[in-house]
Design a protein around this motif. Structure first.
Motif, PDB file in Angstrom:
ATOM      1  N   ALA A   1      29.994   1.936  13.992  1.00  0.00           N
ATOM      2  CA  ALA A   1      30.777   2.969  13.306  1.00  0.00           C
ATOM      3  C   ALA A   1      31.937   2.361  12.521  1.00  0.00           C
ATOM      4  O   ALA A   1      32.214   2.750  11.389  1.00  0.00           O
ATOM      5  CB  ALA A   1      31.291   3.995  14.314  1.00  0.00           C
ATOM      6  N   VAL A   2      32.634   1.402  13.134  1.00  0.00           N
ATOM      7  CA  VAL A   2      33.904   0.963  12.559  1.00  0.00           C
ATOM      8  C   VAL A   2      33.789  -0.224  11.607  1.00  0.00           C
ATOM      9  O   VAL A   2      34.723  -0.500  10.848  1.00  0.00           O
ATOM     10  CB  VAL A   2      34.948   0.632  13.656  1.00  0.00           C
ATOM     11  CG1 VAL A   2      35.138   1.830  14.584  1.00  0.00           C
ATOM     12  CG2 VAL A   2      34.574  -0.629  14.423  1.00  0.00           C
ATOM     13  N   ALA A   3      32.643  -0.919  11.615  1.00  0.00           N
ATOM     14  CA  ALA A   3      32.513  -2.105  10.755  1.00  0.00           C
ATOM     15  C   ALA A   3      32.698  -1.711   9.289  1.00  0.00           C
ATOM     16  O   ALA A   3      31.973  -0.874   8.774  1.00  0.00           O
ATOM     17  CB  ALA A   3      31.142  -2.758  10.969  1.00  0.00           C
ATOM     18  N   GLY A   4      33.686  -2.274   8.650  1.00  0.00           N
ATOM     19  CA  GLY A   4      33.929  -2.011   7.227  1.00  0.00           C
ATOM     20  C   GLY A   4      34.597  -0.685   6.917  1.00  0.00           C
ATOM     21  O   GLY A   4      34.808  -0.356   5.748  1.00  0.00           O
ATOM     22  N   ALA A   5      34.926   0.111   7.950  1.00  0.00           N
ATOM     23  CA  ALA A   5      35.530   1.425   7.696  1.00  0.00           C
ATOM     24  C   ALA A   5      36.975   1.281   7.228  1.00  0.00           C
ATOM     25  O   ALA A   5      37.699   0.393   7.674  1.00  0.00           O
ATOM     26  CB  ALA A   5      35.478   2.284   8.965  1.00  0.00           C
ATOM     27  N   ASP A   6      37.413   2.176   6.309  1.00  0.00           N
ATOM     28  CA  ASP A   6      38.800   2.188   5.847  1.00  0.00           C
ATOM     29  C   ASP A   6      39.686   3.031   6.764  1.00  0.00           C
ATOM     30  O   ASP A   6      40.885   2.818   6.845  1.00  0.00           O
ATOM     31  CB  ASP A   6      38.873   2.788   4.433  1.00  0.00           C
ATOM     32  CG  ASP A   6      37.973   2.046   3.467  1.00  0.00           C
ATOM     33  OD1 ASP A   6      38.333   0.909   3.111  1.00  0.00           O
ATOM     34  OD2 ASP A   6      36.904   2.586   3.102  1.00  0.00           O
ATOM     35  N   TRP A   7      39.074   4.025   7.386  1.00  0.00           N
ATOM     36  CA  TRP A   7      39.827   4.927   8.274  1.00  0.00           C
ATOM     37  C   TRP A   7      39.028   5.084   9.560  1.00  0.00           C
ATOM     38  O   TRP A   7      37.834   5.384   9.517  1.00  0.00           O
ATOM     39  CB  TRP A   7      40.013   6.308   7.626  1.00  0.00           C
ATOM     40  CG  TRP A   7      40.888   7.224   8.440  1.00  0.00           C
ATOM     41  CD1 TRP A   7      40.549   7.864   9.608  1.00  0.00           C
ATOM     42  CD2 TRP A   7      42.239   7.595   8.173  1.00  0.00           C
ATOM     43  NE1 TRP A   7      41.612   8.615  10.077  1.00  0.00           N
ATOM     44  CE2 TRP A   7      42.663   8.470   9.201  1.00  0.00           C
ATOM     45  CE3 TRP A   7      43.145   7.278   7.146  1.00  0.00           C
ATOM     46  CZ2 TRP A   7      43.946   9.021   9.249  1.00  0.00           C
ATOM     47  CZ3 TRP A   7      44.411   7.832   7.186  1.00  0.00           C
ATOM     48  CH2 TRP A   7      44.812   8.698   8.232  1.00  0.00           C
ATOM     49  N   ILE A   8      39.683   4.860  10.692  1.00  0.00           N
ATOM     50  CA  ILE A   8      39.026   5.038  11.990  1.00  0.00           C
ATOM     51  C   ILE A   8      39.802   6.101  12.749  1.00  0.00           C
ATOM     52  O   ILE A   8      41.017   5.952  12.963  1.00  0.00           O
ATOM     53  CB  ILE A   8      39.007   3.721  12.783  1.00  0.00           C
ATOM     54  CG1 ILE A   8      38.221   2.670  11.980  1.00  0.00           C
ATOM     55  CG2 ILE A   8      38.398   3.934  14.168  1.00  0.00           C
ATOM     56  CD1 ILE A   8      38.654   1.245  12.275  1.00  0.00           C
ATOM     57  N   GLN A   9      39.128   7.186  13.134  1.00  0.00           N
ATOM     58  CA  GLN A   9      39.796   8.274  13.825  1.00  0.00           C
ATOM     59  C   GLN A   9      39.284   8.358  15.255  1.00  0.00           C
ATOM     60  O   GLN A   9      38.115   8.638  15.486  1.00  0.00           O
ATOM     61  CB  GLN A   9      39.557   9.598  13.097  1.00  0.00           C
ATOM     62  CG  GLN A   9      40.379  10.758  13.640  1.00  0.00           C
ATOM     63  CD  GLN A   9      41.878  10.594  13.377  1.00  0.00           C
ATOM     64  OE1 GLN A   9      42.276  10.003  12.363  1.00  0.00           O
ATOM     65  NE2 GLN A   9      42.713  11.080  14.288  1.00  0.00           N
ATOM     66  N   GLU A  10      40.157   8.120  16.202  1.00  0.00           N
ATOM     67  CA  GLU A  10      39.799   8.146  17.628  1.00  0.00           C
ATOM     68  C   GLU A  10      40.154   9.514  18.183  1.00  0.00           C
ATOM     69  O   GLU A  10      41.297   9.962  18.081  1.00  0.00           O
ATOM     70  CB  GLU A  10      40.561   7.011  18.330  1.00  0.00           C
ATOM     71  CG  GLU A  10      40.490   7.020  19.834  1.00  0.00           C
ATOM     72  CD  GLU A  10      41.551   7.914  20.460  1.00  0.00           C
ATOM     73  OE1 GLU A  10      41.157   8.876  21.157  1.00  0.00           O
ATOM     74  OE2 GLU A  10      42.758   7.669  20.242  1.00  0.00           O
ATOM     75  N   SER A  11      39.150  10.219  18.738  1.00  0.00           N
ATOM     76  CA  SER A  11      39.369  11.548  19.314  1.00  0.00           C
ATOM     77  C   SER A  11      38.710  11.638  20.691  1.00  0.00           C
ATOM     78  O   SER A  11      38.082  12.638  21.032  1.00  0.00           O
ATOM     79  CB  SER A  11      38.804  12.644  18.397  1.00  0.00           C
ATOM     80  OG  SER A  11      39.210  12.477  17.052  1.00  0.00           O
ATOM     81  N   VAL A  12      38.837  10.572  21.498  1.00  0.00           N
ATOM     82  CA  VAL A  12      38.212  10.567  22.830  1.00  0.00           C
ATOM     83  C   VAL A  12      39.118  11.316  23.806  1.00  0.00           C
ATOM     84  O   VAL A  12      40.242  11.678  23.468  1.00  0.00           O
ATOM     85  CB  VAL A  12      37.934   9.109  23.305  1.00  0.00           C
ATOM     86  CG1 VAL A  12      37.078   8.366  22.269  1.00  0.00           C
ATOM     87  CG2 VAL A  12      39.225   8.341  23.568  1.00  0.00           C
ATOM     88  N   PRO A  13      38.623  11.599  25.031  1.00  0.00           N
ATOM     89  CA  PRO A  13      39.420  12.403  25.976  1.00  0.00           C
ATOM     90  C   PRO A  13      40.834  11.853  26.219  1.00  0.00           C
ATOM     91  O   PRO A  13      41.081  10.650  26.091  1.00  0.00           O
ATOM     92  CB  PRO A  13      38.573  12.361  27.253  1.00  0.00           C
ATOM     93  CG  PRO A  13      37.178  12.223  26.743  1.00  0.00           C
ATOM     94  CD  PRO A  13      37.285  11.329  25.536  1.00  0.00           C
TER      95      PRO A  13
END
Lengths: 471, 471
Positions: A75-87
């Motif tokens: 999911a995160v490889a090369g991403a410009d924005w990473i949104q974490e929404s885990v518990p």
């Protein structure tokens, strides 16, 4: 601005983020271990795709692809924005952040949807604290613009700046919180009201429905457009904010509320509240309620947008940023948009008045194209419509994509005739046509007069080009 | 329902009450010892007269007379409703209530606008406790429907019932508070949020503007339409309210907020807040802010009305209660209304699309008149507009009173032709005309078909009557 976004952990919040990004042309990769993730996020996406475009008069960008992947790293490889929404458990957040940082670009924004943790807590033990911040959204994420953007002292200022630019580009409002604090800002208010509401229900002073009515028929309407302080400023009247504080300030010392206590969260209290809520809204399913909420929000936001006020101003600015100049195709494509929910009538279809508004919007786009734009109007000239003839050929419904094309049929002196056609995008069906006759006017005298030379010349060119092809 | 209302003590609150009553046809007598009262109340009345009619599609009732009188006794003699809005000191309230009861009818509603006192406190030492209750309004009183109606055990149930009927008749929503409590309901929430906001500003976490944005770009939009509990019910998702409480309930035990303390109300804190508020809104005068607030509220309320939701549903119901059947004058007067602020465009006048909507509304009124009403539509038949030609003869602006007259030019089988004229009420100027061609349709097949016999017969009668006079 576009790029790729990684959504880590889904549910309603992650799904809302995914929808915002994808509808604004970002490529989206989602990692969510929930076996139901694709269905749940799909439902959020469907809600979002129905209503978000209704906020805009501008054509929407091409939708970005959404992919479900099997690992955080993919999911995160090369991403410009990473949104974490885990518990909301700090140990889980730390583990996921470590996994993200092992695979992501060091320049990416790594933002958490947390309402419960401060950025400095999230950064504990991280490989690179600088890219970690809180970006706390509000449900429904695909409609409400507010994001509480909370960096810590360890956050990288350049990455924070980029985060704000990205949020603005996807139509959100980054509220840069200047010092980290438990629960950020808005949730502290929600917490205070929730606590007081629990007491009122527990003590039998009011039911859940009465409390909802006390909010939405009164101060909720004020807060939706001015918030707290500006509302009170107005309440202070001519004497202003100081006067208001002098009047209202002392009340804080009265022994009014039970806010100092927390009611014990017994089964009885839960039963009482759940039972009242069932009585109030149990006749509607959750999807009905979501749809109701979203339609209301679209209608409120569009109303504020028409006034250029509060959240409506944000949408207006974003809408303008999405507009492109007209091309030089013949006929001109002057409107491409979705029919919003506030345009339908008792027959369940678009009201005839809205056809007139659409054709009016089409001629306004043409005006901008020929140089009779906002500055031209501000300088005292405009075109007023003198006559329209509209033929309604097929019904149009909320949510449909439509397109208006426009030809200049006559542009001679102060007279202008336009010929508009409105099509449904899905099947190119012709929905309506409009003959529109306009007069150029001086806004000072409110009487007709010839247009300024650059507008007249642009009209001549268009009239000649459109006549050739029509002939 | 109409009658006479006595307003004791004016200012913004008393003036708002006076405006509500007068605009809904009540005779109003005002007693206010403030030498500036007439000017101040006049300004509130001007605001109200501009915007309240914009909430309605129905024609407004004839305005009731407003008289300023020199004594409490003159104001309350024979009044059906007495509204006390004097300063928030119990000794003053007791003195004024005694003076009122010495001169008023024992059957009158004697209501206090107090936010600080319980009805049982107001009733202490009163000649007749039974007619005394709290009717706590929210600013602007002429737009927000909520009234917290709080009787005590000593209040007369019949008078309380009449109070609710009267409030409903003037377009307000009486929230009958089931047990008296300090600060009633809504102000307890306001108090909680205000207190928390003071801490946030004092501690430098957020400015007044950031707090306002945190509210109006986020949860304020939710609360304006669903309030607290219904919003959370939706947030609970498929699992509902219990799930939400299970998730969110425990948060109440976290040491999040400083709500248990009250910040000391020092000069420094007052300066800080007033200064921030100046920076945020000081470029606008109080009248500009009021106008902005009122325009936004009209737009939001009308948006909710169009959806039939929340406070908009209240206005819709009230609007329907104000509608009368069409008369049999020729031509028929099908629309009488005020142009609302959400109907204007970049040229500062009513957008051409709204002319089309007005003529559509006119034909809808005619439909009701000939029996093609909501039940007829629900049973599967309606008229769809096939073609309109509109001539725009003069500009129309927000706040203007307008009138549409309608003639049946042809009613033959499935075909119907209407001829509408729109006039400005003030000078009878002709603003626009509309030729409208409609087809009767089956809502099942969405194809044209003849109307049912009672509708056809009504149309025949109208077409004959209108032709005679036209000829």
């Amino acid at each position: 601005m576009t790029g790729s976004a990684a959504i880590i952990g889904g549910g309603v919040i992650g799904g809302g983020w995914a929808a915002r990004f994808a509808l604004m042309r970002w490529e989206v990769r989602i990692f969510d271990p929930d076996p139901e993730a694709e269905r749940k996020i799909g439902e959020v996406m469907a809600n979002a795709a129905r209503v978000l475009p209704m906020l805009y008069e501008a054509p929407m960008p091409t939708r970005g692809a959404i992919t479900y992947v099997g690992t955080v790293a993919e999911a995160v490889a090369g991403a410009d924005w990473i949104q974490e929404s885990v518990p909301e458990r700090l140990d889980i957040k730390h583990r996921v952040i470590a996994e993200i940082q092992a695979a992501c670009s060091p320049d990416a924004v790594l933002a958490s949807s947390t309402s419960g943790f401060k950025p400095s807590e999230l950064q504990q033990g991280a490989a690179r604290s600088g890219q970690i911040m809180v970006a706390h959204p509000f449900n429904p994420v695909y409609l409400l613009p507010l994001i509480e953007l909370v960096p810590s002292a360890a956050s990288d200022a350049a990455i924070v700046t980029r985060a704000k630019e990205i949020l603005t580009a996807i139509g959100m409002y980054p509220l840069h919180v200047r010092a980290e604090i438990d629960a950020h800002i808005a949730d502290r208010f929600l917490e205070a009201v929730w606590r007081e509401a629990l007491w009122l229900v527990k003590d039998g002073i009011a039911t859940t429905e009465e409390i909802d009515n006390a909010i939405r028929y009164g101060f909720g309407l004020r807060w939706a457009q001015m918030g707290l302080f500006e509302t009170y400023r107005v309440a202070g009247g001519e004497a202003g904010m100081r006067h208001f504080m002098a009047q209202f300030g002392p009340c804080l010392q009265w022994p009014w509320t039970k806010l100092t206590d927390v009611p014990e969260f017994t089964d009885e209290l839960v039963d009482l509240i759940a039972g009242q809520s069932d009585a109030q809204s149990g006749h509607m399913g959750i999807r009905d309620l979501e749809r109701l909420r979203d339609n209301n929000l679209v209608a409120i936001l569009r109303a504020l947008k028409q006034q250029g006020a509060a959240a409506g101003k944000l949408i207006l600015d974003h809408d303008n940023s999405l507009r492109a100049s007209l091309g030089d195709e013949i006929p001109l494509v002057t409107v491409r948009r979705v029919v919003p929910v506030d345009w339908t009538d008792i027959n369940g279809h678009m009201n005839e008045g809205r056809y007139g508004q659409l054709f009016s919007d089409a001629s306004e786009e043409l005006m901008i194209h020929i140089g009779a734009d906002r500055e031209y109007i501000a300088a005292g000239h405009s075109y007023f419509t003198a006559e329209t003839s509209i033929r309604y050929l097929a019904e149009t419904h909320a949510g449909e994509d439509i397109r208006v094309t426009t030809r200049v049929a006559l542009g001679a002196g102060k007279k202008l005739k336009l010929w508009h056609q409105m099509h449904r995008a899905a099947d190119d069906a012709l929905l309506a046509t409009c003959d529109q006759f306009l007069l150029h006017v001086s806004l000072e005298t409110r009487r007709s007069c010839p247009p300024l030379p650059h507008v007249a010349a642009a009209l001549d060119r268009l009239a000649a080009a459109h006549a050739e092809v029509t002939a």
